[in-house]
Enzyme design. Structure first.
Site, PDB file in Angstrom:
ATOM      1  N   GLY A   1      65.038  83.004  30.480  1.00  0.00           N
ATOM      2  CA  GLY A   1      63.353  83.409  30.394  1.00  0.00           C
ATOM      3  C   GLY A   1      62.497  82.784  29.265  1.00  0.00           C
ATOM      4  O   GLY A   1      61.651  82.525  29.100  1.00  0.00           O
TER       5      GLY A   1
ATOM      6  N   CYS B   1      71.046  54.737  47.171  1.00  0.00           N
ATOM      7  CA  CYS B   1      70.487  55.919  47.344  1.00  0.00           C
ATOM      8  C   CYS B   1      69.911  56.179  48.850  1.00  0.00           C
ATOM      9  O   CYS B   1      69.561  55.066  48.882  1.00  0.00           O
ATOM     10  CB  CYS B   1      69.867  56.784  46.405  1.00  0.00           C
ATOM     11  SG  CYS B   1      68.092  56.294  46.268  1.00  0.00           S
TER      12      CYS B   1
ATOM     13  N   CYS C   1      66.759  54.193  48.573  1.00  0.00           N
ATOM     14  CA  CYS C   1      66.748  52.585  48.633  1.00  0.00           C
ATOM     15  C   CYS C   1      67.257  51.898  49.345  1.00  0.00           C
ATOM     16  O   CYS C   1      67.225  51.148  49.972  1.00  0.00           O
ATOM     17  CB  CYS C   1      67.100  52.092  47.220  1.00  0.00           C
ATOM     18  SG  CYS C   1      66.398  52.637  45.300  1.00  0.00           S
TER      19      CYS C   1
ATOM     20  N   ASP D   1      68.855  80.135  32.749  1.00  0.00           N
ATOM     21  CA  ASP D   1      67.932  80.390  31.794  1.00  0.00           C
ATOM     22  C   ASP D   1      67.512  81.870  31.278  1.00  0.00           C
ATOM     23  O   ASP D   1      67.774  82.153  32.923  1.00  0.00           O
ATOM     24  CB  ASP D   1      67.127  79.138  31.936  1.00  0.00           C
ATOM     25  CG  ASP D   1      65.521  79.676  32.289  1.00  0.00           C
ATOM     26  OD1 ASP D   1      65.719  80.687  32.830  1.00  0.00           O
ATOM     27  OD2 ASP D   1      65.358  78.200  31.836  1.00  0.00           O
TER      28      ASP D   1
ATOM     29  N   CYS E   1      69.936  50.020  43.357  1.00  0.00           N
ATOM     30  CA  CYS E   1      70.315  51.163  43.483  1.00  0.00           C
ATOM     31  C   CYS E   1      70.614  51.359  45.130  1.00  0.00           C
ATOM     32  O   CYS E   1      69.955  50.773  46.110  1.00  0.00           O
ATOM     33  CB  CYS E   1      69.566  52.071  43.172  1.00  0.00           C
ATOM     34  SG  CYS E   1      69.634  54.434  44.114  1.00  0.00           S
TER      35      CYS E   1
ATOM     36  N   HIS F   1      65.648  59.826  44.764  1.00  0.00           N
ATOM     37  CA  HIS F   1      65.502  58.503  44.178  1.00  0.00           C
ATOM     38  C   HIS F   1      66.052  59.242  42.781  1.00  0.00           C
ATOM     39  O   HIS F   1      66.887  58.639  42.125  1.00  0.00           O
ATOM     40  CB  HIS F   1      64.823  57.007  44.324  1.00  0.00           C
ATOM     41  CG  HIS F   1      64.951  56.387  43.484  1.00  0.00           C
ATOM     42  ND1 HIS F   1      66.013  55.089  43.478  1.00  0.00           N
ATOM     43  CD2 HIS F   1      64.698  56.038  42.003  1.00  0.00           C
ATOM     44  CE1 HIS F   1      66.131  54.765  42.734  1.00  0.00           C
ATOM     45  NE2 HIS F   1      65.274  55.038  41.497  1.00  0.00           N
TER      46      HIS F   1
ATOM     47  N   ASP G   1      69.920  69.801  31.205  1.00  0.00           N
ATOM     48  CA  ASP G   1      69.059  70.205  32.482  1.00  0.00           C
ATOM     49  C   ASP G   1      67.739  69.930  32.196  1.00  0.00           C
ATOM     50  O   ASP G   1      67.618  69.477  30.902  1.00  0.00           O
ATOM     51  CB  ASP G   1      69.499  71.684  32.855  1.00  0.00           C
ATOM     52  CG  ASP G   1      67.845  72.070  31.740  1.00  0.00           C
ATOM     53  OD1 ASP G   1      67.112  72.187  32.926  1.00  0.00           O
ATOM     54  OD2 ASP G   1      68.188  72.631  30.544  1.00  0.00           O
TER      55      ASP G   1
END
Length: 371
Positions: free
Chosen positions: A95, A306, A309, A93, A304, A335, A266
């Protein structure tokens, strides 16, 4: 061209579209969520772990990297990709949001912004030219034009003056930008005023940026108002260029943004709340530090898959968070990012299959947070 974009699928019932964003560091599937690596790191995560989660592009923050360690040092290291050992896409970005959030510590003029560092109070000046020069040294694949993030609420006359100045600054960024490996995006401002959003688009589109950010939203306005602004702004933007909704990352906003035609997002939300012990699940949020989880031996989210998990229980992570162990912050961050990136993957699949509208309704309907 440093960047090209193709739309590969559309949802017949909404404005959602799936696509491919081709950059110097690989192809990114859209819609995409970009984890935020403010200071050349996504907090608590290694680059290898981010790849395992499926991250294809991350965000770096120009303001923070300008202050520490400095753009010259990053350039000496070979640019952000080399400096942080990340060989996929990076967006920086400008700033602008961070500078303008300093409020009493900054002064805005046509030339740029004078501000004092939040770190040591030292005085600095950033102009559109300087913001662009810094980002060229950082070497991200996508960089953003320097803009003023209009606060909410904001008086109409100031919002109009700011919007016009952002357009003039965008022109100066274009004149400064000369790194052929980077794509420079413009940023649509205008606050919550429809005519000012239209004015901003009218000033930016003729400049022919390869993509456009939607700025000045998720700054305190009701979500319904944010969606309204998107509804009348997005149809004004070029159909074949990526659209980036800046600073938005809760599951409901991701789904609603995609439904209106947003391609990129984002937000610090998933990682920031993870460090505070707030867990995102497909059924709503849970605060893992609460006593009710001390003997709960289930995964954070039973649906989940991941790393967290698969291997650790709510009770264990509750213990880690309550005792302030670093591992707890890492596991909750893994997670929350996994859930967010998995959601974006599911969104892309359902757009391609023509079932996104049903998926969106089911996801929001089954999530207690939105009922």
């Amino acid at each position: 061209m440093p960047l090209s974009f193709e739309i590969t699928a559309r949802c017949p019932e909404t404005g959602a579209r799936a696509g491919k964003l081709h950059t110097s560091h690989g192809t990114i599937s859209t819609p995409i969520f970009m984890p935020v690596g403010t200071q050349a790191t996504v907090k608590a995560m290694t680059s290898e772990e981010l790849k395992t989660l499926g991250a294809e592009i991350i965000l770096g923050n120009t303001y923070h990297l300008y202050l520490r360690p400095g753009a010259d040092l990053v350039a000496e290291a070979g640019g952000l990709h080399s400096f942080m050992n990340w060989d996929r896409g990076i967006l920086t970005d400008s700033g602008g949001f961070q500078v303008f959030s300093l409020d009493s510590l900054r002064k805005i003029s046509e030339e740029g912004v004078t501000f004092r560092s939040h770190i040591d109070g030292s005085k600095h000046f950033i102009s559109p030219e300087k913001a662009t020069e810094i980002q060229m040294k950082l070497g991200a694949d996508i960089i953003m034009a320097f803009d003023e993030c209009i606060p909410y609420p904001c008086e109409y006359e100031y919002a109009r003056e700011s919007t016009l100045r952002t357009t003039r600054w965008a022109q100066r960024c274009l004149l400064t930008h000369r790194n052929k490996k980077q794509a420079l995006f413009g940023i649509v401002q205008g606050g919550t005023y429809r005519d000012l959003r239209e004015l901003s688009v009218q000033g930016l589109v003729p400049l022919d940026f390869p993509g456009y950010g939607i700025g000045g939203l998720s700054v305190g306005e009701p979500k319904s108002l944010m969606y309204e602004v998107l509804d009348y702004t997005l149809p004004l933007l070029p159909e074949g260029k990526p659209r980036y909704l800046m600073g938005v990352g809760t599951p409901d906003c991701l789904l609603e943004g995609v439904a209106r035609g947003i391609d990129m997002f984002d937000c610090v939300f998933p990682t920031r709340v993870a460090r505070n012990g707030t867990i995102l699940t497909r059924r709503g949020r849970l605060v893992i530090r609460n006593a009710r989880y001390a003997r709960d031996f289930r995964p954070l989210d039973p649906e989940c898959t991941c790393y967290t998990c698969r291997n650790y229980s709510r009770a264990y992570i509750h213990h880690l968070i309550r005792t302030r162990e670093i591992l707890g912050l890492r596991l909750t961050t893994i997670h929350n990012l996994a859930l967010t990136l998995d959601l974006m993957g599911a969104i892309r699949e359902h757009i391609a299959a023509g079932t996104f509208a049903m998926f969106k309704a089911d996801y929001l309907g089954n999530n207690q947070e939105y009922n």
